[in-house]
Design a protein around this motif. Structure first.
Motif, PDB file in Angstrom:
ATOM      1  N   THR A  91      56.904  12.873  35.843  1.00  0.00           N
ATOM      2  CA  THR A  91      56.908  14.119  35.088  1.00  0.00           C
ATOM      3  C   THR A  91      55.727  14.997  35.478  1.00  0.00           C
ATOM      4  O   THR A  91      55.880  16.216  35.631  1.00  0.00           O
ATOM      5  CB  THR A  91      56.887  13.829  33.574  1.00  0.00           C
ATOM      6  OG1 THR A  91      57.987  12.976  33.257  1.00  0.00           O
ATOM      7  CG2 THR A  91      56.980  15.103  32.767  1.00  0.00           C
ATOM      8  N   ARG A  92      54.554  14.411  35.639  1.00  0.00           N
ATOM      9  CA  ARG A  92      53.382  15.188  36.073  1.00  0.00           C
ATOM     10  C   ARG A  92      53.612  15.832  37.431  1.00  0.00           C
ATOM     11  O   ARG A  92      53.235  16.983  37.649  1.00  0.00           O
ATOM     12  CB  ARG A  92      52.140  14.300  36.138  1.00  0.00           C
ATOM     13  CG  ARG A  92      51.400  14.180  34.845  1.00  0.00           C
ATOM     14  CD  ARG A  92      50.003  13.608  35.043  1.00  0.00           C
ATOM     15  NE  ARG A  92      49.972  12.389  35.796  1.00  0.00           N
ATOM     16  CZ  ARG A  92      49.990  11.162  35.269  1.00  0.00           C
ATOM     17  NH1 ARG A  92      50.034  11.012  33.967  1.00  0.00           N
ATOM     18  NH2 ARG A  92      49.936  10.096  36.044  1.00  0.00           N
TER      19      ARG A  92
ATOM     20  N   VAL B 176      49.093  21.063  28.769  1.00  0.00           N
ATOM     21  CA  VAL B 176      50.273  20.211  28.688  1.00  0.00           C
ATOM     22  C   VAL B 176      49.905  18.793  28.280  1.00  0.00           C
ATOM     23  O   VAL B 176      48.894  18.248  28.726  1.00  0.00           O
ATOM     24  CB  VAL B 176      50.993  20.165  30.056  1.00  0.00           C
ATOM     25  CG1 VAL B 176      52.228  19.302  29.991  1.00  0.00           C
ATOM     26  CG2 VAL B 176      51.346  21.556  30.517  1.00  0.00           C
TER      27      VAL B 176
ATOM     28  N   TRP C 146      55.973  18.733  37.026  1.00  0.00           N
ATOM     29  CA  TRP C 146      55.253  19.822  36.362  1.00  0.00           C
ATOM     30  C   TRP C 146      54.308  20.514  37.340  1.00  0.00           C
ATOM     31  O   TRP C 146      54.270  21.735  37.418  1.00  0.00           O
ATOM     32  CB  TRP C 146      54.478  19.295  35.168  1.00  0.00           C
ATOM     33  CG  TRP C 146      53.626  20.354  34.561  1.00  0.00           C
ATOM     34  CD1 TRP C 146      52.284  20.538  34.734  1.00  0.00           C
ATOM     35  CD2 TRP C 146      54.069  21.417  33.728  1.00  0.00           C
ATOM     36  NE1 TRP C 146      51.871  21.647  34.046  1.00  0.00           N
ATOM     37  CE2 TRP C 146      52.948  22.205  33.419  1.00  0.00           C
ATOM     38  CE3 TRP C 146      55.302  21.779  33.218  1.00  0.00           C
ATOM     39  CZ2 TRP C 146      53.037  23.331  32.626  1.00  0.00           C
ATOM     40  CZ3 TRP C 146      55.374  22.907  32.420  1.00  0.00           C
ATOM     41  CH2 TRP C 146      54.256  23.665  32.136  1.00  0.00           C
ATOM     42  N   ARG C 147      53.576  19.735  38.090  1.00  0.00           N
ATOM     43  CA  ARG C 147      52.587  20.280  39.016  1.00  0.00           C
ATOM     44  C   ARG C 147      53.243  21.197  40.051  1.00  0.00           C
ATOM     45  O   ARG C 147      52.690  22.235  40.408  1.00  0.00           O
ATOM     46  CB  ARG C 147      51.871  19.116  39.702  1.00  0.00           C
ATOM     47  CG  ARG C 147      50.717  19.500  40.573  1.00  0.00           C
ATOM     48  CD  ARG C 147      50.150  18.283  41.272  1.00  0.00           C
ATOM     49  NE  ARG C 147      51.073  17.727  42.239  1.00  0.00           N
ATOM     50  CZ  ARG C 147      51.268  18.203  43.471  1.00  0.00           C
ATOM     51  NH1 ARG C 147      50.611  19.253  43.870  1.00  0.00           N
ATOM     52  NH2 ARG C 147      52.133  17.629  44.283  1.00  0.00           N
TER      53      ARG C 147
ATOM     54  N   MET D 197      62.073  24.706  33.011  1.00  0.00           N
ATOM     55  CA  MET D 197      61.231  25.894  33.161  1.00  0.00           C
ATOM     56  C   MET D 197      61.992  27.167  32.809  1.00  0.00           C
ATOM     57  O   MET D 197      61.461  28.055  32.143  1.00  0.00           O
ATOM     58  CB  MET D 197      60.694  25.987  34.590  1.00  0.00           C
ATOM     59  CG  MET D 197      59.699  24.933  34.917  1.00  0.00           C
ATOM     60  SD  MET D 197      58.277  25.043  33.832  1.00  0.00           S
ATOM     61  CE  MET D 197      57.321  23.700  34.434  1.00  0.00           C
TER      62      MET D 197
ATOM     63  N   ILE E 141      51.992  15.108  28.227  1.00  0.00           N
ATOM     64  CA  ILE E 141      53.213  14.436  28.660  1.00  0.00           C
ATOM     65  C   ILE E 141      53.307  13.101  27.941  1.00  0.00           C
ATOM     66  O   ILE E 141      52.370  12.307  27.965  1.00  0.00           O
ATOM     67  CB  ILE E 141      53.211  14.252  30.185  1.00  0.00           C
ATOM     68  CG1 ILE E 141      53.196  15.629  30.854  1.00  0.00           C
ATOM     69  CG2 ILE E 141      54.416  13.442  30.627  1.00  0.00           C
ATOM     70  CD1 ILE E 141      52.986  15.609  32.325  1.00  0.00           C
TER      71      ILE E 141
ATOM     72  N   LYS F  93      54.647  24.627  37.992  1.00  0.00           N
ATOM     73  CA  LYS F  93      53.829  25.410  37.069  1.00  0.00           C
ATOM     74  C   LYS F  93      53.423  26.793  37.578  1.00  0.00           C
ATOM     75  O   LYS F  93      53.242  27.683  36.761  1.00  0.00           O
ATOM     76  CB  LYS F  93      52.603  24.621  36.630  1.00  0.00           C
ATOM     77  CG  LYS F  93      51.529  24.551  37.666  1.00  0.00           C
ATOM     78  CD  LYS F  93      50.295  23.949  37.106  1.00  0.00           C
ATOM     79  CE  LYS F  93      49.233  24.003  38.179  1.00  0.00           C
ATOM     80  NZ  LYS F  93      47.978  23.588  37.710  1.00  0.00           N
TER      81      LYS F  93
ATOM     82  N   ALA G 191      63.758  19.561  35.781  1.00  0.00           N
ATOM     83  CA  ALA G 191      62.538  20.336  35.532  1.00  0.00           C
ATOM     84  C   ALA G 191      62.763  21.815  35.819  1.00  0.00           C
ATOM     85  O   ALA G 191      62.186  22.677  35.137  1.00  0.00           O
ATOM     86  CB  ALA G 191      61.393  19.792  36.375  1.00  0.00           C
TER      87      ALA G 191
ATOM     88  N   LEU H 213      55.603  17.697  26.388  1.00  0.00           N
ATOM     89  CA  LEU H 213      56.834  17.266  27.046  1.00  0.00           C
ATOM     90  C   LEU H 213      57.070  15.811  26.679  1.00  0.00           C
ATOM     91  O   LEU H 213      56.323  14.936  27.092  1.00  0.00           O
ATOM     92  CB  LEU H 213      56.717  17.381  28.564  1.00  0.00           C
ATOM     93  CG  LEU H 213      56.546  18.762  29.156  1.00  0.00           C
ATOM     94  CD1 LEU H 213      56.315  18.656  30.657  1.00  0.00           C
ATOM     95  CD2 LEU H 213      57.761  19.607  28.880  1.00  0.00           C
TER      96      LEU H 213
END
Length: 127
Positions: free
Chosen positions: A69-70, A47, A73-74, A116, A49, A77, A112, A95
């Motif tokens: 955002t991280r 990924v 995502w974390r 997904m 970002i 995922k 988010a 992203l």
């Protein structure tokens, strides 16, 4: 699977980034613009970002957007990784945050989830 975001999951290869933007599939899941492409990578998903300087002139704002955002995502995922492993795929993903305002974590978290679901649907449609 641990909810971490390690080095092997970060998209750093210039060749792969160029190929992603040249050949990748595009998806709009507001507030993100997503580009993805199937690869042979070290992780199921790599990924990148992006918080554009054009939208956020101050570095602290760009850093805040990337950090939020991280974190989103974390947390999400593992579900995507399960989907990718079921289909025996590896992808590279970009992203890009396209909203002009910085959203709160709760707002970004809800977005988010939709991202997904849309990403899984788009990947399944191209198989």
């Amino acid at each position: 699977m641990p909810c971490t975001f390690g080095k092997e999951e970060r998209l750093c290869s210039r060749k792969l980034i160029d190929r992603l933007y040249a050949e990748g599939h595009r998806l709009m899941a507001y507030p993100f613009s997503v580009q993805w492409i199937a690869t042979d990578g070290p992780a199921p998903c790599q990924v990148m970002i992006v918080a554009p300087k054009r939208r956020f002139h101050h570095a602290v704002d760009r850093n805040r957007v990337r950090r939020l955002t991280r974190e989103c995502w974390r947390r999400r995922k593992p579900a995507l990784y399960d989907f990718l492993q079921q289909h025996n795929l590896c992808i590279a993903l970009s992203l890009v945050y396209v909203h002009n305002e910085i959203m709160t974590y709760e707002q970004l978290s809800r977005k988010a989830d939709k991202l997904m679901a849309a990403l899984e649907h788009d990947i399944a449609a191209t198989l």
